[in-house]
Each structure stands twice: as structure tokens, then as C-alpha cells.
Design an enzyme around this catalytic site. Sequence first.
Site, short mmCIF file in Angstrom:
data_model
loop_
_atom_site.label_atom_id
_atom_site.label_comp_id
_atom_site.label_asym_id
_atom_site.label_seq_id
_atom_site.Cartn_x
_atom_site.Cartn_y
_atom_site.Cartn_z
CE LYS A 156 45.41 34.99 33.71
NZ LYS A 156 45.40 33.49 33.84
CG HIS B 171 39.08 34.82 40.46
ND1 HIS B 171 40.38 35.01 40.90
CD2 HIS B 171 39.16 33.95 39.42
CE1 HIS B 171 41.19 34.28 40.16
NE2 HIS B 171 40.48 33.62 39.27
CB SER C 297 47.80 38.93 32.93
OG SER C 297 47.83 37.55 33.17
P1 A3P Z 1 51.08 36.70 32.73
O1 A3P Z 1 49.89 36.50 31.86
O2 A3P Z 1 51.45 38.14 32.87
O3 A3P Z 1 52.26 35.86 32.32
P2 A3P Z 1 46.39 33.70 37.78
O4 A3P Z 1 47.02 32.50 38.36
O5 A3P Z 1 45.79 34.63 38.79
O6 A3P Z 1 45.47 33.35 36.66
O7 A3P Z 1 47.56 34.61 37.17
C1 A3P Z 1 48.27 34.22 36.04
C2 A3P Z 1 49.43 35.15 35.87
O8 A3P Z 1 50.42 34.85 36.87
C3 A3P Z 1 50.12 34.96 34.52
O9 A3P Z 1 50.70 36.23 34.21
C4 A3P Z 1 51.17 33.92 34.89
O10 A3P Z 1 52.23 33.84 33.98
C5 A3P Z 1 51.62 34.49 36.24
N1 A3P Z 1 52.34 33.48 37.04
C6 A3P Z 1 51.96 32.22 37.33
N2 A3P Z 1 52.91 31.60 38.06
C7 A3P Z 1 53.91 32.48 38.23
C8 A3P Z 1 55.18 32.44 38.89
N3 A3P Z 1 55.60 31.34 39.50
N4 A3P Z 1 55.95 33.54 38.87
C9 A3P Z 1 55.53 34.68 38.25
N5 A3P Z 1 54.34 34.78 37.61
C10 A3P Z 1 53.54 33.70 37.60
#
Ligand code: A3P
Length: 310
Positions: A62, A123, A153
Amino acid sequence: MEQGGVGLSFSEAIEQAGDVFHRFPLLEVRGVPLMEPIALNWDSVAAFTPHPSDLLISTYPKAGTTWTQEIVDLLLNNGDADVSKRAPITVRIPFLEIFSPPPIPSGLDLLKEMAPPRVIKTHLPFQLVPEGFWENKCKVIYVARNAKDNLVSYYHFDRMNLTQPEPGPWDGYIHKFMKGNLGWGSWYDHVKGYWREREKKNILYLFYEDMKENPRREIVRIMEYLGLGLSDDVIERVVQLTSFKVMKDNPMANYSFMPKPVFDQSISNFMRKGEVGDWANHFTPEQARMFDEDYAEQMKDTDIPFRSSI
Ligand code: A3P
């Protein structure tokens, strides 16, 4: 939707796998709690040998993994949106250690079907990354996100990801995070492990908050690390195509390809908010005080410049 070379679509594979999805318990590998299917297949993950041209994208869950994956895939494909929509992000950039019940292909199955140079997601904390990555001097991009937003998140993700343990109530979840009792273990050890090794191992260490503050600047840093020299127009296109708004509507990036028994997005969207500072909408002042006090203790031996607001 093809899943690598295995010939089954993800939905077909899930159907054939039957009613096997559940919230897998965590099992420890060298002291790090991992989802049971990963722990049970650990030897084959540890034995994976990358090619020197392979690139690893590593994060604590996340922290902005999918965002970084999309940026890298677009940079490597000259900002061509059609090419980056060739397959779901999980197929374009396999998840090294993930194992699901057969016939769903594991990350290693997908990697076997691909010719280097490959981009690989993990991860795993630094100490569990297969040795071959360091022996072969692979490039590694690490993305870190401030602890409180990362926690928020992860909490919402664990509500909707029906293969991870139940998150339980919010207050208890904060304590699980502080103790490292979540999949892939302690956030604190994770961010510190890569930080300590970043220079020796030529790791590009990025921050989610910097990417939010100035996506173009960070995308250029990634481009330079990859040894690419793309035109301003292409860079601008990558900035646009990897904005939260565009990625949220991109079916190859927003995980809508993941069936409901795995990710139930009616509970919480994968592309949830994408902001810095959302923690303030979750932590009570008392929870924030308690968390910050523990944070100061756990992070006293490092100087990583985290920001929980921008
Ligand atoms: P939130 O839950 O705070 O919205 P991962 O890809 O490591 O699983 O992380 C997911 C997190 O990154 C989520 O955060 C998601 O919304 C955010 N995320 C994914 N794409 C994004 C983007 N283009 N810009 C900003 N945040 C992004």
C-alpha cells in the site's frame, strides 16, 4: 484476458480453482509473517534467480506499488497507452512471491514465461529478497509511504482483500501495524532495511509524498535511473496517464480484473483516495499521540525523511 502463457483467463482460473479463496492465515518465514501460500512455497521463491537486466519494484504493501508499476511500464514503452493496456498490471509486472491455489498461476509461473528484461514486483523486506537480485546487481526501485497513511490504506485494503486476515476493529489494527503483525511484517523494519542498503546496492529510494507533490520530477528520476532519455512530450504523457484519476478508470490498472472472491471492491475501492494526509480522517488525537510516541522509539535509529503532510 490472458494470464501470461498459461492460456486461462484469471476469471476462468478462479472458477476452476473452485471455492478455495479464504482469508489465509499468516505464517512466519525467518520471523516475517507472510500469507500462508507464500510461506508454504518459500523455497522456490528464495531460489528464484533473476537476469541482471531485470528490474525489481519493491514496497511495503500500500505504499504506491501499482502507481510505480504503471509509471515504469509506460516509461519502458515510450508512453504508449495502448501498449500499457495490453494486460492487467499483475500480468505485465508479475508479483514475485505470490502463490494462489492452482490453476491460478503464481508469480514464478508468469516470470518463467517472460524473457528478460522483466519488471518484477515484490513486497518482501530487504532481508528476504532472493540473493540473486544482489548477486546480479539488478536495479531496484523502492517506494516508501509515511506510516500513518500507509496504515490507513492497508486497513481499507484488508477489509476488501478477502485473502488476507480480517483487519478487525480500527483501534486494534493500529496496534497490529505497530507490532508488525500484518502480511509482510513490520513497516518500520521494511523502510529501514532498504534505506540502510540504498547506496551500497544502488537502490532508487522514492517517497509516495514526493510523487504526489511533484509527479513529473519523480517520473524523471525514475526515467534517469532506468537509463532512458524520453522527450518532454512523452514524459508529460506518462504524468497524465499515471494520475490517480486516469488510473482509477483504467481497467488494466485499477484491479477491476480481480474477481470479487479475491478483491471485493464493493467494500472499498483498490484505487481508494490516493492522498497524503488521509490519516487525519481516521486517527483520533489520542491514537495519533500514542502512535507518534511509539514511532519515535521505533525510528530513533534512522533518519529517513518521511512527511505525513505536504
Ligand atoms: P489509498 O488507499 O490511500 O487510496 P499499492 O499499489 O501499493 O497497493 O498502493 C495502493 C495505494 O496507492 C492506494 O492508496 C491507492 O489509491 C494509491 N494509488 C494508486 N495509484 C495512485 C496514483 N496514480 N496516484 C496516487 N495514489 C495512487
